[in-house]
Scaffold this motif. Structure first.
Motif, short mmCIF file in Angstrom:
data_model
loop_
_atom_site.label_atom_id
_atom_site.label_comp_id
_atom_site.label_asym_id
_atom_site.label_seq_id
_atom_site.Cartn_x
_atom_site.Cartn_y
_atom_site.Cartn_z
N MET A 1 9.47 -13.34 -10.69
CA MET A 1 9.08 -11.82 -10.91
C MET A 1 8.04 -11.43 -9.76
O MET A 1 7.91 -10.24 -9.36
CB MET A 1 8.32 -11.65 -12.10
N VAL A 2 7.22 -12.40 -9.39
CA VAL A 2 6.07 -12.09 -8.25
C VAL A 2 6.84 -11.76 -6.99
O VAL A 2 6.48 -10.76 -6.31
CB VAL A 2 5.12 -13.26 -8.15
N LYS A 3 7.72 -12.38 -6.75
CA LYS A 3 8.56 -12.46 -5.24
C LYS A 3 9.38 -11.18 -5.33
O LYS A 3 9.31 -10.38 -4.36
CB LYS A 3 9.59 -13.53 -5.36
N GLU A 4 9.69 -10.58 -6.61
CA GLU A 4 10.49 -9.38 -6.76
C GLU A 4 9.44 -8.15 -6.31
O GLU A 4 9.95 -7.25 -5.59
CB GLU A 4 11.12 -9.07 -8.04
N GLU A 5 8.31 -8.22 -6.85
CA GLU A 5 7.64 -7.27 -6.68
C GLU A 5 7.01 -7.12 -5.37
O GLU A 5 6.72 -6.15 -4.76
CB GLU A 5 6.32 -7.39 -7.49
N ILE A 6 6.83 -8.38 -4.84
CA ILE A 6 6.27 -8.36 -3.22
C ILE A 6 7.34 -7.64 -2.14
O ILE A 6 7.17 -6.93 -1.54
CB ILE A 6 6.11 -9.81 -2.65
N GLU A 7 8.57 -7.89 -2.67
CA GLU A 7 9.73 -7.31 -1.84
C GLU A 7 9.86 -5.94 -2.00
O GLU A 7 10.03 -5.12 -1.23
CB GLU A 7 10.99 -8.06 -2.26
N ARG A 8 9.54 -5.32 -3.32
CA ARG A 8 9.56 -3.94 -3.56
C ARG A 8 8.35 -3.30 -2.86
O ARG A 8 8.83 -2.16 -2.07
CB ARG A 8 9.29 -3.81 -5.03
#
Length: 88
Positions: free
Chosen positions: A1-8
């Motif tokens: 989930m953290v990785k998705e937020e960074i990409e967003r």
């Protein structure tokens, strides 16, 4: 989930730094309604509602614009105002 937020967040930054295809000199700026749009930041020196000098930089903030505006005024008229009122 953290990785998705960074990409967003990365995608948001890329969208915010896009260059306008029709006007490459304009810059992405935050507008009054907190959205973003390409534009300029006009600076006017006025007296009694008459525009005496104008600059149209592509900077988003006004904080660094007073001195360049006064320099342009001095270049045009050979003097600087004795008194002034500025915001920001």
């Amino acid at each position: 989930m953290v990785k998705e937020e960074i990409e967003r967040k990365k995608e948001q930054r890329i969208k915010q730094t896009r260059i306008n295809d029709t006007d490459e000199d304009s810059r992405l700026m935050q507008m009054k309604k907190k959205d973003y749009g390409n534009g300029y930041n006009p600076q006017n020196v006025t007296e009694k509602r008459f525009i005496l000098s104008t600059r149209v930089p592509n900077t988003a903030g006004d904080a660094q614009e007073l001195i360049p505006s006064l320099e342009k005024f001095k270049e045009a008229y050979g003097v600087v105002p004795e008194r002034l009122l500025a915001d920001k």
